[in-house]
Scaffold this motif. Structure first.
Motif, PDB file in Angstrom:
ATOM      1  N   MET A   1      -1.733   5.457 -10.533  1.00  0.00           N
ATOM      2  CA  MET A   1      -0.512   5.796  -9.833  1.00  0.00           C
ATOM      3  C   MET A   1      -0.680   5.447  -8.368  1.00  0.00           C
ATOM      4  O   MET A   1      -1.787   5.375  -7.872  1.00  0.00           O
ATOM      5  N   ALA A   2       0.401   5.218  -7.702  1.00  0.00           N
ATOM      6  CA  ALA A   2       0.355   4.937  -6.279  1.00  0.00           C
ATOM      7  C   ALA A   2       0.002   6.219  -5.535  1.00  0.00           C
ATOM      8  O   ALA A   2       0.147   7.320  -6.053  1.00  0.00           O
ATOM      9  N   ILE A   3      -0.459   6.036  -4.321  1.00  0.00           N
ATOM     10  CA  ILE A   3      -0.743   7.162  -3.446  1.00  0.00           C
ATOM     11  C   ILE A   3       0.469   7.333  -2.525  1.00  0.00           C
ATOM     12  O   ILE A   3       1.111   6.353  -2.142  1.00  0.00           O
ATOM     13  N   ILE A   4       0.780   8.563  -2.167  1.00  0.00           N
ATOM     14  CA  ILE A   4       1.831   8.820  -1.188  1.00  0.00           C
ATOM     15  C   ILE A   4       1.221   9.583  -0.016  1.00  0.00           C
ATOM     16  O   ILE A   4       0.171  10.210  -0.151  1.00  0.00           O
ATOM     17  N   ILE A   5       1.889   9.504   1.107  1.00  0.00           N
ATOM     18  CA  ILE A   5       1.500  10.276   2.281  1.00  0.00           C
ATOM     19  C   ILE A   5       2.542  11.373   2.436  1.00  0.00           C
ATOM     20  O   ILE A   5       3.735  11.089   2.535  1.00  0.00           O
ATOM     21  N   THR A   6       2.076  12.597   2.449  1.00  0.00           N
ATOM     22  CA  THR A   6       3.001  13.734   2.530  1.00  0.00           C
ATOM     23  C   THR A   6       3.460  13.962   3.970  1.00  0.00           C
ATOM     24  O   THR A   6       2.910  13.386   4.914  1.00  0.00           O
ATOM     25  N   ASP A   7       4.423  14.847   4.117  1.00  0.00           N
ATOM     26  CA  ASP A   7       4.949  15.149   5.448  1.00  0.00           C
ATOM     27  C   ASP A   7       3.974  15.976   6.286  1.00  0.00           C
ATOM     28  O   ASP A   7       4.269  16.321   7.430  1.00  0.00           O
ATOM     29  N   GLU A   8       2.794  16.243   5.749  1.00  0.00           N
ATOM     30  CA  GLU A   8       1.741  16.897   6.524  1.00  0.00           C
ATOM     31  C   GLU A   8       0.987  15.906   7.402  1.00  0.00           C
ATOM     32  O   GLU A   8       0.123  16.286   8.192  1.00  0.00           O
ATOM     33  N   CYS A   9       1.312  14.628   7.273  1.00  0.00           N
ATOM     34  CA  CYS A   9       0.664  13.563   8.037  1.00  0.00           C
ATOM     35  C   CYS A   9       0.775  13.845   9.536  1.00  0.00           C
ATOM     36  O   CYS A   9       1.842  14.204  10.038  1.00  0.00           O
ATOM     37  N   ILE A  10      -0.342  13.658  10.262  1.00  0.00           N
ATOM     38  CA  ILE A  10      -0.354  13.871  11.712  1.00  0.00           C
ATOM     39  C   ILE A  10      -0.280  12.543  12.474  1.00  0.00           C
ATOM     40  O   ILE A  10      -0.478  12.506  13.684  1.00  0.00           O
ATOM     41  N   ASN A  11       0.001  11.446  11.751  1.00  0.00           N
ATOM     42  CA  ASN A  11       0.148  10.113  12.352  1.00  0.00           C
ATOM     43  C   ASN A  11      -1.079   9.683  13.150  1.00  0.00           C
ATOM     44  O   ASN A  11      -0.966   9.111  14.232  1.00  0.00           O
ATOM     45  N   CYS A  12      -2.252   9.938  12.597  1.00  0.00           N
ATOM     46  CA  CYS A  12      -3.495   9.583  13.286  1.00  0.00           C
ATOM     47  C   CYS A  12      -3.864   8.112  13.098  1.00  0.00           C
ATOM     48  O   CYS A  12      -4.687   7.595  13.831  1.00  0.00           O
ATOM     49  N   ASP A  13      -3.328   7.456  12.083  1.00  0.00           N
ATOM     50  CA  ASP A  13      -3.531   6.055  11.700  1.00  0.00           C
ATOM     51  C   ASP A  13      -4.918   5.725  11.163  1.00  0.00           C
ATOM     52  O   ASP A  13      -5.286   4.568  11.035  1.00  0.00           O
ATOM     53  N   ALA A  14      -5.700   6.727  10.781  1.00  0.00           N
ATOM     54  CA  ALA A  14      -7.028   6.488  10.217  1.00  0.00           C
ATOM     55  C   ALA A  14      -6.956   5.686   8.924  1.00  0.00           C
ATOM     56  O   ALA A  14      -7.848   4.891   8.620  1.00  0.00           O
ATOM     57  N   CYS A  15      -5.886   5.836   8.180  1.00  0.00           N
ATOM     58  CA  CYS A  15      -5.752   5.205   6.869  1.00  0.00           C
ATOM     59  C   CYS A  15      -5.386   3.728   6.934  1.00  0.00           C
ATOM     60  O   CYS A  15      -5.733   2.957   6.040  1.00  0.00           O
ATOM     61  N   VAL A  16      -4.701   3.310   7.980  1.00  0.00           N
ATOM     62  CA  VAL A  16      -4.136   1.958   8.041  1.00  0.00           C
ATOM     63  C   VAL A  16      -5.203   0.871   7.868  1.00  0.00           C
ATOM     64  O   VAL A  16      -5.060  -0.020   7.036  1.00  0.00           O
ATOM     65  N   ALA A  17      -6.257   0.949   8.639  1.00  0.00           N
ATOM     66  CA  ALA A  17      -7.301  -0.088   8.593  1.00  0.00           C
ATOM     67  C   ALA A  17      -8.092  -0.059   7.289  1.00  0.00           C
ATOM     68  O   ALA A  17      -8.732  -1.051   6.939  1.00  0.00           O
ATOM     69  N   GLU A  18      -8.025   1.035   6.568  1.00  0.00           N
ATOM     70  CA  GLU A  18      -8.798   1.175   5.332  1.00  0.00           C
ATOM     71  C   GLU A  18      -8.130   0.535   4.121  1.00  0.00           C
ATOM     72  O   GLU A  18      -8.781   0.289   3.117  1.00  0.00           O
ATOM     73  N   CYS A  19      -6.841   0.260   4.195  1.00  0.00           N
ATOM     74  CA  CYS A  19      -6.097  -0.225   3.031  1.00  0.00           C
ATOM     75  C   CYS A  19      -6.329  -1.715   2.794  1.00  0.00           C
ATOM     76  O   CYS A  19      -5.939  -2.545   3.618  1.00  0.00           O
ATOM     77  N   PRO A  20      -6.928  -2.083   1.660  1.00  0.00           N
ATOM     78  CA  PRO A  20      -7.192  -3.492   1.384  1.00  0.00           C
ATOM     79  C   PRO A  20      -5.948  -4.298   1.009  1.00  0.00           C
ATOM     80  O   PRO A  20      -6.001  -5.528   0.955  1.00  0.00           O
TER      81      PRO A  20
END
Length: 116
Positions: free
Chosen positions: A1-20
């Motif tokens: 299944m796809a992953i979603i980002i919930t509205d608890e996100c603090i917009n830190c952008d740690a995830c962006v560079a990790e996504c292949p």
């Protein structure tokens, strides 16, 4: 299944560079299937729908980072676990229960995105 980002996100952008698959975008950012993938021009999505891979699409969220579900493979074929979830400091990257996909489907999506 796809992953979603919930509205608890603090917009830190740690995830962006990790996504292949370059499936994670900033709030209010337009996106395209061709962004850092092998896709270009008219393509057929895994669900059979035809789209222009270069066309810019409306943001999924204007408040917090978001994941384009048709580009998310849960990092299958790259890593043992979704990298966005492993680096998220607030655990807001979670499985999308509305988009259940098998490992084979996720690996096929990876191959489609990267012309393998």
């Amino acid at each position: 299944m796809a992953i979603i980002i919930t509205d608890e996100c603090i917009n830190c952008d740690a995830c962006v560079a990790e996504c292949p698959n370059n499936a994670i975008y900033e709030p209010d950012q337009e996106w395209a299937f061709s962004d850092e993938t092998a896709l270009s021009g008219t393509v057929t999505l895994p669900n059979g729908e035809e789209v222009d891979a270069d066309e810019m699409n409306e943001p999924v969220s204007d408040e917090f980072y978001f994941i384009v579900p048709d580009k998310c493979t849960e990092c299958k074929g790259f890593h043992e676990e979704p990298q966005c979830a492993s680096v998220c400091p607030v655990d807001c990257c979670i499985p999308d229960e509305d988009r259940v996909e098998s490992e084979d489907e996720l690996l096929e999506k990876k191959a489609w995105l990267h012309a393998e």
